[in-house]
Design a protein around this motif. Structure first.
Motif, mmCIF file in Angstrom:
data_model
loop_
_atom_site.group_PDB
_atom_site.id
_atom_site.type_symbol
_atom_site.label_atom_id
_atom_site.label_comp_id
_atom_site.label_asym_id
_atom_site.label_seq_id
_atom_site.Cartn_x
_atom_site.Cartn_y
_atom_site.Cartn_z
ATOM 1 N N THR A 1 8.898 -12.892 3.223
ATOM 2 C CA THR A 1 9.634 -12.545 4.441
ATOM 3 C C THR A 1 11.134 -12.791 4.290
ATOM 4 O O THR A 1 11.929 -12.240 5.064
ATOM 5 N N LEU A 2 11.524 -13.611 3.314
ATOM 6 C CA LEU A 2 12.950 -13.825 3.076
ATOM 7 C C LEU A 2 13.599 -12.602 2.446
ATOM 8 O O LEU A 2 14.819 -12.407 2.553
ATOM 9 N N VAL A 3 12.795 -11.791 1.780
ATOM 10 C CA VAL A 3 13.317 -10.640 1.038
ATOM 11 C C VAL A 3 13.153 -9.349 1.818
ATOM 12 O O VAL A 3 14.077 -8.537 1.911
ATOM 13 N N ILE A 4 11.953 -9.149 2.389
ATOM 14 C CA ILE A 4 11.695 -7.918 3.134
ATOM 15 C C ILE A 4 11.027 -8.249 4.457
ATOM 16 O O ILE A 4 10.364 -9.282 4.599
ATOM 17 N N ASP A 5 11.206 -7.369 5.420
ATOM 18 C CA ASP A 5 10.500 -7.474 6.694
ATOM 19 C C ASP A 5 9.052 -7.061 6.469
ATOM 20 O O ASP A 5 8.776 -6.053 5.808
ATOM 21 N N VAL A 6 8.123 -7.855 7.010
ATOM 22 C CA VAL A 6 6.702 -7.555 6.812
ATOM 23 C C VAL A 6 6.372 -6.154 7.324
ATOM 24 O O VAL A 6 5.533 -5.446 6.737
ATOM 25 N N ASN A 7 7.018 -5.736 8.390
ATOM 26 C CA ASN A 7 6.779 -4.403 8.946
ATOM 27 C C ASN A 7 7.264 -3.285 8.022
ATOM 28 O O ASN A 7 6.871 -2.135 8.195
ATOM 29 N N GLU A 8 8.129 -3.639 7.059
ATOM 30 C CA GLU A 8 8.651 -2.655 6.121
ATOM 31 C C GLU A 8 8.004 -2.773 4.741
ATOM 32 O O GLU A 8 8.533 -2.287 3.754
ATOM 33 N N TYR A 9 6.849 -3.428 4.709
ATOM 34 C CA TYR A 9 6.153 -3.629 3.427
ATOM 35 C C TYR A 9 5.847 -2.294 2.747
ATOM 36 O O TYR A 9 6.067 -2.129 1.545
ATOM 37 N N GLY A 10 5.343 -1.338 3.506
ATOM 38 C CA GLY A 10 5.049 -0.024 2.938
ATOM 39 C C GLY A 10 6.298 0.719 2.505
ATOM 40 O O GLY A 10 6.300 1.403 1.476
ATOM 41 N N ASP A 11 7.389 0.575 3.278
ATOM 42 C CA ASP A 11 8.642 1.237 2.905
ATOM 43 C C ASP A 11 9.178 0.709 1.579
ATOM 44 O O ASP A 11 9.844 1.436 0.833
ATOM 45 N N ALA A 12 8.897 -0.574 1.288
ATOM 46 C CA ALA A 12 9.383 -1.172 0.043
ATOM 47 C C ALA A 12 8.748 -0.534 -1.183
ATOM 48 O O ALA A 12 9.281 -0.660 -2.292
ATOM 49 N N TRP A 13 7.624 0.175 -1.009
ATOM 50 C CA TRP A 13 6.980 0.829 -2.149
ATOM 51 C C TRP A 13 7.851 1.922 -2.744
ATOM 52 O O TRP A 13 7.621 2.348 -3.877
ATOM 53 N N MET A 14 8.829 2.388 -1.991
ATOM 54 C CA MET A 14 9.735 3.400 -2.530
ATOM 55 C C MET A 14 10.612 2.826 -3.641
ATOM 56 O O MET A 14 11.189 3.569 -4.437
ATOM 57 N N LEU A 15 10.727 1.486 -3.694
ATOM 58 C CA LEU A 15 11.576 0.809 -4.672
ATOM 59 C C LEU A 15 10.737 0.183 -5.779
ATOM 60 O O LEU A 15 9.541 -0.098 -5.590
ATOM 61 N N SER A 16 11.350 -0.053 -6.905
ATOM 62 C CA SER A 16 10.649 -0.714 -8.009
ATOM 63 C C SER A 16 10.193 -2.116 -7.613
ATOM 64 O O SER A 16 9.126 -2.579 -8.046
ATOM 65 N N TYR A 17 10.978 -2.797 -6.794
ATOM 66 C CA TYR A 17 10.609 -4.129 -6.307
ATOM 67 C C TYR A 17 9.307 -4.045 -5.514
ATOM 68 O O TYR A 17 8.381 -4.859 -5.717
ATOM 69 N N GLY A 18 9.217 -3.094 -4.613
ATOM 70 C CA GLY A 18 8.017 -2.948 -3.802
ATOM 71 C C GLY A 18 6.799 -2.558 -4.617
ATOM 72 O O GLY A 18 5.681 -2.996 -4.336
#
Length: 291
Positions: free
Chosen positions: A126-143
């Motif tokens: 949660t310090l890095v990404i918003d839990v609600n944006e977990y799926g959106d993070a898949w667009m990035l290599s980090y996600g």
């Protein structure tokens, strides 16, 4: 180099880690550590301080100071205790004598460590990404690395159940079974979790997914699966279709085959590959769910 090692917190932590590691190496080389409980205790103190140094150098500590430092240190301490013992027992055991006595104390310890890892891991995420944006993070290599890391934990849990409970029940019934190969393959599954964690540590943390996506672009893997146009302000949408439903069904079948292989006394390597195929099927199902 002087600026990084002397001015940045991660550089200072690196200095402490190097110095402690040198002293620790000399200590275990010059003294009979394994033959003395006192010397073993001193070695544990060295190890604990090295874990704290890693927590100090973590991304979470740089964001929140004390809470990030404490939670990351607890996270890595739990990983070290659980998986460290598992690796030593799995790869260094000469036989399975006293296995029930080992499981009696290790199983609750492993459960406690896993719960600690889950709790602290969620906080650090949660310090890095918003839990609600977990799926959106898949667009990035980090996600993508984060998703793979989470998926690799699923077969590990099934192996942990077999090693901690099912094998224990069989041993109590005095059935002929060698638990050591199962522990080895559980540790190999954990290796893939470590690999995804290592990849995760080399990626830019997406505090703002839109800004990170606009600056570094989407993940090549996500770009391969997504057929539409990717723009920084978009949100990932999910839906069920024939393809992802089939992948999820296949994943469930592979989960069942993990336990079925154990029940039929197949070699542990069979269940290992079933676990890997389960992870792959879940990943492909989730990626095929993106609309």
């Amino acid at each position: 180099m002087q600026n990084v090692l002397g001015g940045f917190e991660i550089g200072k932590a690196w200095n402490i880690t190097v110095i402690l590691s040198v002293f620790f190496y000399l200590f275990v080389s010059l003294f009979p550590v394994v033959k003395s409980k006192t010397l073993s205790g001193i070695s544990l103190v060295f190890t604990f301080i090295l874990i704290l140094a890693l927590g100090w150098a973590s991304h979470g500590a740089s964001l929140t100071e004390w809470s990030g430092f404490i939670f990351h240190s607890l996270h890595f301490l739990a990983v070290t205790v659980w998986i460290g013992i598992l690796l030593i027992v799995g790869w260094c055991s000469k036989n399975q004598e006293n296995w029930l006595a080992y499981l009696k104390w290790f199983t609750p310890l492993a459960i406690g460590c896993f719960l600690t890892i889950m709790g602290t891991g969620l906080f650090l995420m949660t310090l890095v990404i918003d839990v609600n944006e977990y799926g959106d993070a898949w667009m990035l290599s980090y996600g993508q690395a984060l998703l793979v890391k989470h998926l690799t934990i699923i077969p590990i849990l099934f192996f942990a159940f077999i090693n901690g409970f099912w094998i224990r029940r069989k041993l109590k019934r005095q059935e002929q079974i060698n638990p050591i190969p199962w522990l080895k393959f559980e540790s190999i599954l954990l290796f893939f979790t470590f690999v995804s964690t290592a990849v995760l540590g080399q990626q830019e943390p997406p505090h703002s997914i839109e800004m990170t996506l606009g600056g570094s672009g989407p993940s090549a893997v996500f770009d391969y699966f997504y057929s539409g146009i990717i723009n920084p302000s978009m949100h990932v949408q999910f839906g069920l279709n024939t393809i992802n439903t089939l992948f999820f069904i296949v994943a469930i079948i592979f989960i069942w085959l993990i336990f079925y292989s154990f029940r039929k006394k197949a070699p542990a390597v069979v269940s290992f590959f079933m676990g890997m195929f389960c992870t792959l099927s879940l990943y492909l199902g989730l990626m095929a769910s993106i609309q």
